[in-house]
Motif scaffolding. Sequence first.
Motif, PDB file in Angstrom:
ATOM      1  N   ILE A  52       0.863  -1.177   0.000  1.00 53.56           N
ATOM      2  CA  ILE A  52       0.000   0.000   0.000  1.00 53.56           C
ATOM      3  C   ILE A  52       0.903   1.231   0.000  1.00 53.56           C
ATOM      4  N   PHE A  53       0.826   2.004  -1.067  1.00 57.90           N
ATOM      5  CA  PHE A  53       1.604   3.227  -1.210  1.00 57.90           C
ATOM      6  C   PHE A  53       0.745   4.390  -0.711  1.00 57.90           C
ATOM      7  N   VAL A  54       1.272   5.147   0.234  1.00 55.26           N
ATOM      8  CA  VAL A  54       0.528   6.245   0.846  1.00 55.26           C
ATOM      9  C   VAL A  54       0.964   7.573   0.232  1.00 55.26           C
ATOM     10  N   ASN A  55      -0.010   8.436  -0.019  1.00 55.74           N
ATOM     11  CA  ASN A  55       0.257   9.782  -0.509  1.00 55.74           C
ATOM     12  C   ASN A  55       0.678  10.637   0.687  1.00 55.74           C
ATOM     13  N   PHE A  56       1.972  10.700   0.920  1.00 58.19           N
ATOM     14  CA  PHE A  56       2.528  11.395   2.080  1.00 58.19           C
ATOM     15  C   PHE A  56       2.061  12.848   2.146  1.00 58.19           C
ATOM     16  N   LEU A 111      -6.875   6.284   6.163  1.00 61.66           N
ATOM     17  CA  LEU A 111      -7.975   5.851   5.300  1.00 61.66           C
ATOM     18  C   LEU A 111      -7.566   5.713   3.840  1.00 61.66           C
ATOM     19  N   LEU A 112      -8.397   5.029   3.076  1.00 65.32           N
ATOM     20  CA  LEU A 112      -8.188   4.767   1.651  1.00 65.32           C
ATOM     21  C   LEU A 112      -7.931   6.048   0.859  1.00 65.32           C
ATOM     22  N   LYS A 113      -8.539   7.152   1.258  1.00 67.03           N
ATOM     23  CA  LYS A 113      -8.370   8.398   0.505  1.00 67.03           C
ATOM     24  C   LYS A 113      -6.917   8.879   0.502  1.00 67.03           C
ATOM     25  N   LEU A 123      -2.548  -4.467  -9.906  1.00 69.61           N
ATOM     26  CA  LEU A 123      -2.984  -3.196  -9.339  1.00 69.61           C
ATOM     27  C   LEU A 123      -4.421  -3.352  -8.825  1.00 69.61           C
ATOM     28  N   LEU A 124      -4.622  -3.175  -7.544  1.00 68.88           N
ATOM     29  CA  LEU A 124      -5.942  -3.311  -6.939  1.00 68.88           C
ATOM     30  C   LEU A 124      -6.640  -1.965  -6.757  1.00 68.88           C
ATOM     31  N   TYR A 125      -5.856  -0.916  -6.601  1.00 66.01           N
ATOM     32  CA  TYR A 125      -6.427   0.402  -6.363  1.00 66.01           C
ATOM     33  C   TYR A 125      -5.417   1.438  -6.796  1.00 66.01           C
ATOM     34  N   GLU A 126      -5.919   2.509  -7.402  1.00 63.36           N
ATOM     35  CA  GLU A 126      -5.071   3.649  -7.724  1.00 63.36           C
ATOM     36  C   GLU A 126      -5.913   4.914  -7.579  1.00 63.36           C
ATOM     37  N   SER A 127      -5.379   5.912  -6.892  1.00 63.43           N
ATOM     38  CA  SER A 127      -6.135   7.150  -6.689  1.00 63.43           C
ATOM     39  C   SER A 127      -6.234   7.908  -7.995  1.00 63.43           C
ATOM     40  N   LYS A 128      -7.239   8.688  -8.068  1.00 61.28           N
ATOM     41  CA  LYS A 128      -7.490   9.471  -9.305  1.00 61.28           C
ATOM     42  C   LYS A 128      -6.943  10.865  -9.165  1.00 61.28           C
TER      43      LYS A 128
END
Length: 178
Positions: free
Chosen positions: A124-128, A156-158, A173-178
Amino acid sequence: MGEDGFVQVSDILNLKAFSKFTLQDILDVVATNNKQRFYLHQRDGSLMIRANQGHSLKVDHLELVPLNHDFDSFIIHGTYMRNWASIRDNGLSRMNRIHIHFTDRLPQNNQVISGIRKNCDLLIFVNFHRARDDGIQFFKAANGVILSEGIGGRILLKYFLKVIHLKYGKEELLYESK
């Protein structure tokens, strides 16, 4: 245990649970632990030990270095696919620990990296920057592990950039933010 998390090694060796161990055993564990979980130092003639991270009790003086806006690496949490549904719905949880653990290095060739289990199959890569802008603090421990309490013990996922399932030597790839 002191405010800084240190305990006298002699006190540990006097515990019944540690009666089979010697000072040399403790020195060997500290020296050879591939995640560098423990730290030893002398204080007032006594040998002291503490964990660098992974505490389930609040320790106020761990000498954690806050990550600031200049931090430009990625933050990764390694876990298991069996946890994905819960993480997707509820976010990453610190569970019974004080912090959620991360790394800023990708695992390679079964390499041991502090902050991530070598057999995890979900990254899980987090948007720091987004998380930090929303008040989530991140710190680096002495052994390089990145730690965060999240908000209410969760991230959270966001705040996820992407989630990758490492499946049979391939990445899904299971999830990628938009």
